[in-house]
Design a protein around this motif. Structure first.
Motif, PDB file in Angstrom:
ATOM      1  N   PHE A 186       0.844  -1.186   0.000  1.00 50.99           N
ATOM      2  CA  PHE A 186       0.000   0.000   0.000  1.00 50.99           C
ATOM      3  C   PHE A 186       0.888   1.247   0.000  1.00 50.99           C
ATOM      4  CE2 PHE A 186      -3.565  -2.394   2.360  1.00 50.99           C
ATOM      5  CZ  PHE A 186      -4.269  -2.598   1.186  1.00 50.99           C
ATOM      6  N   ARG A 187       0.423   2.288  -0.666  1.00 50.99           N
ATOM      7  CA  ARG A 187       1.099   3.576  -0.584  1.00 50.99           C
ATOM      8  C   ARG A 187       0.889   4.173   0.804  1.00 50.99           C
ATOM      9  NH1 ARG A 187      -0.601   6.184  -6.515  1.00 50.99           N
ATOM     10  NH2 ARG A 187       0.623   4.705  -7.755  1.00 50.99           N
ATOM     11  N   ASP A 188       1.776   5.080   1.188  1.00 47.24           N
ATOM     12  CA  ASP A 188       1.717   5.655   2.531  1.00 47.24           C
ATOM     13  C   ASP A 188       0.359   6.268   2.840  1.00 47.24           C
ATOM     14  OD1 ASP A 188       4.339   4.892   2.705  1.00 47.24           O
ATOM     15  OD2 ASP A 188       5.177   6.920   2.635  1.00 47.24           O
ATOM     16  N   LYS A 189      -0.250   6.912   1.857  1.00 42.49           N
ATOM     17  CA  LYS A 189      -1.515   7.599   2.096  1.00 42.49           C
ATOM     18  C   LYS A 189      -2.669   6.630   2.356  1.00 42.49           C
ATOM     19  CE  LYS A 189      -3.040   7.806  -2.732  1.00 42.49           C
ATOM     20  NZ  LYS A 189      -3.499   8.663  -3.834  1.00 42.49           N
ATOM     21  N   VAL A 190      -2.508   5.356   2.001  1.00 46.16           N
ATOM     22  CA  VAL A 190      -3.590   4.380   2.120  1.00 46.16           C
ATOM     23  C   VAL A 190      -3.728   3.850   3.540  1.00 46.16           C
ATOM     24  CG1 VAL A 190      -4.395   2.097   1.338  1.00 46.16           C
ATOM     25  CG2 VAL A 190      -3.443   3.725  -0.307  1.00 46.16           C
ATOM     26  N   TRP A 191      -2.617   3.704   4.242  1.00 43.62           N
ATOM     27  CA  TRP A 191      -2.632   3.002   5.525  1.00 43.62           C
ATOM     28  C   TRP A 191      -3.583   3.602   6.572  1.00 43.62           C
ATOM     29  CZ3 TRP A 191      -1.029  -1.739   6.001  1.00 43.62           C
ATOM     30  CH2 TRP A 191      -0.012  -2.222   5.163  1.00 43.62           C
ATOM     31  N   PRO A 192      -3.620   4.912   6.793  1.00 40.72           N
ATOM     32  CA  PRO A 192      -4.527   5.432   7.831  1.00 40.72           C
ATOM     33  C   PRO A 192      -5.984   5.069   7.580  1.00 40.72           C
ATOM     34  CG  PRO A 192      -2.916   7.096   7.226  1.00 40.72           C
ATOM     35  CD  PRO A 192      -2.771   5.988   6.218  1.00 40.72           C
ATOM     36  N   GLY A 193      -6.435   5.188   6.346  1.00 43.73           N
ATOM     37  CA  GLY A 193      -7.809   4.814   6.041  1.00 43.73           C
ATOM     38  C   GLY A 193      -8.030   3.327   6.168  1.00 43.73           C
ATOM     39  N   PHE A 194      -7.109   2.533   5.656  1.00 44.42           N
ATOM     40  CA  PHE A 194      -7.247   1.077   5.679  1.00 44.42           C
ATOM     41  C   PHE A 194      -7.305   0.542   7.097  1.00 44.42           C
ATOM     42  CE2 PHE A 194      -4.999  -3.083   5.801  1.00 44.42           C
ATOM     43  CZ  PHE A 194      -5.965  -3.844   5.157  1.00 44.42           C
ATOM     44  N   LEU A 195      -6.412   0.982   7.957  1.00 46.21           N
ATOM     45  CA  LEU A 195      -6.315   0.434   9.308  1.00 46.21           C
ATOM     46  C   LEU A 195      -7.321   1.028  10.282  1.00 46.21           C
ATOM     47  CD1 LEU A 195      -2.430   0.346   9.768  1.00 46.21           C
ATOM     48  CD2 LEU A 195      -3.944  -1.607   9.334  1.00 46.21           C
ATOM     49  N   ARG A 196      -7.825   2.253   9.992  1.00 44.64           N
ATOM     50  CA  ARG A 196      -8.614   2.930  11.016  1.00 44.64           C
ATOM     51  C   ARG A 196      -9.722   3.836  10.492  1.00 44.64           C
ATOM     52  NH1 ARG A 196      -8.227   4.180  16.299  1.00 44.64           N
ATOM     53  NH2 ARG A 196      -9.031   6.196  16.992  1.00 44.64           N
ATOM     54  N   GLU A 197      -9.365   4.822   9.694  1.00 46.61           N
ATOM     55  CA  GLU A 197     -10.296   5.909   9.399  1.00 46.61           C
ATOM     56  C   GLU A 197     -11.522   5.451   8.611  1.00 46.61           C
ATOM     57  OE1 GLU A 197      -7.861   8.813   7.516  1.00 46.61           O
ATOM     58  OE2 GLU A 197      -6.672   9.198   9.328  1.00 46.61           O
ATOM     59  N   ASN A 198     -11.359   4.522   7.676  1.00 44.31           N
ATOM     60  CA  ASN A 198     -12.512   4.064   6.893  1.00 44.31           C
ATOM     61  C   ASN A 198     -13.517   3.331   7.775  1.00 44.31           C
ATOM     62  OD1 ASN A 198     -11.196   5.127   4.695  1.00 44.31           O
ATOM     63  ND2 ASN A 198     -10.477   3.167   3.911  1.00 44.31           N
ATOM     64  N   ALA A 199     -13.015   2.526   8.711  1.00 41.76           N
ATOM     65  CA  ALA A 199     -13.908   1.825   9.636  1.00 41.76           C
ATOM     66  C   ALA A 199     -14.606   2.799  10.570  1.00 41.76           C
ATOM     67  CB  ALA A 199     -13.130   0.787  10.437  1.00 41.76           C
TER      68      ALA A 199
END
Length: 288
Positions: A268-281
């Motif tokens: 994953f690109r750096d910008k993807v991780w916050p949403g993937f791990l936390r923010e999207n949920a």
């Protein structure tokens, strides 16, 4: 950069170890092959290596086992069922750590609708879940039996997480064909629908539908991270950073240690991780 270590993770599929594997009897009722009915403790054992069986059938408190694993791997909150004793004990003792969900039964439409309302009032229900191919008898994603449940999700303002794609257990996949989601999203444009269990082998179709329907999302449940579909990784890295949500499969088929170790190598690109791990949920489950 790789997976960051400072993001408190929201886990959208987690269970508790049981005294045995009887929780899968509903699958054994449907399968016809000898391995599934007599040999496998875990009905999709042919697909998974390293199932954490050592956690089952012990005297250890399952709640404390799970909390220890969550703390070990920086999982701040986890979505669990809210109907069995251990889950209700977890929700009562640690409401800040656990997110209540409910597995719907479209073969009992009115019973399910009443229970959804009651659980919402009692526990603050945050999501519904469904296993169309695992219903007995099976109920397709776009079947009329599901429609009142989708409508109730909209009324309660909660998402529904639905297994999609070829199921692991050895029974027919037709109820979970990804193309069925298209009609549901057309008829329920206000619905937040999150796929579970991969959408295989129609990952490209799932991406196309996520581009088409704002309320459609994808979670990574039941997949070891090294097997995340390339189409999903590519989508998250381009236009889908807000649509792909982390989910594990602990303790059903994967250990958290394996999941978190393999996540480090997901490109994953750096910008993807916050949403993937936390923010999207947080957004989909309305946890803010």
């Amino acid at each position: 950069m790789g997976m960051p270590t400072d993001i408190p993770i929201i886990e959208t599929m987690l269970g508790f170890p049981k005294p045995d594997f009887s929780t899968y009897d509903f699958i054994r009722q449907q399968t016809k092959d000898t391995q599934s009915s007599e040999e496998f403790e875990f009905p999709v054992e042919y697909m998974f290596k390293g199932v954490p069986k050592e956690l089952y059938g012990t005297d250890d408190d399952p709640l404390q086992v799970v909390l220890g694993e969550m703390d070990r791997f920086n999982i701040e909150r986890a979505m669990i069922s809210c109907v069995d004793d251990t889950c209700q004990r977890a929700l009562t003792a640690h409401p800040e750590r656990f997110i209540p969900s409910f597995e719907v039964n479209p073969n009992d439409v009115m019973g399910t609708l009443r229970e959804m309302v009651a659980l919402h009032e009692k526990w603050g229900l945050k999501a519904a879940t469904a296993f169309p191919a695992g219903c007995f008898p099976q109920v397709p994603i776009d079947d009329a039996k599901f429609y009142p449940i989708y409508a109730k999700c909209i009324e309660l303002d909660i998402p529904i997480f639905v297994c999609s794609g070829v199921p692991g257990p050895r029974f027919p996949f037709s109820p979970q064909h990804v193309e069925r989601i298209d009609r549901v999203m057309y008829d329920f444009p206000e619905l937040t629908f999150v796929t579970r269990h991969g959408c295989e082998p129609w990952e490209d179709l799932a991406v196309k539908l996520m581009l088409k329907w704002p309320g459609l999302h994808y979670s990574t449940s039941a997949f070891a991270p090294k097997h995340y579909p390339e189409a999903i990784i590519r989508y998250a890295n381009t236009r889908g950073a807000d649509k792909v949500i982390y989910a594990g499969y602990f303790p059903m088929g994967l250990s958290l240690e394996r999941i978190m170790t393999e996540l480090r190598d997901v490109p994953f690109r750096d910008k993807v991780w916050p949403g993937f791990l936390r923010e999207n949920a947080l957004r989909v489950l309305k946890l803010d």
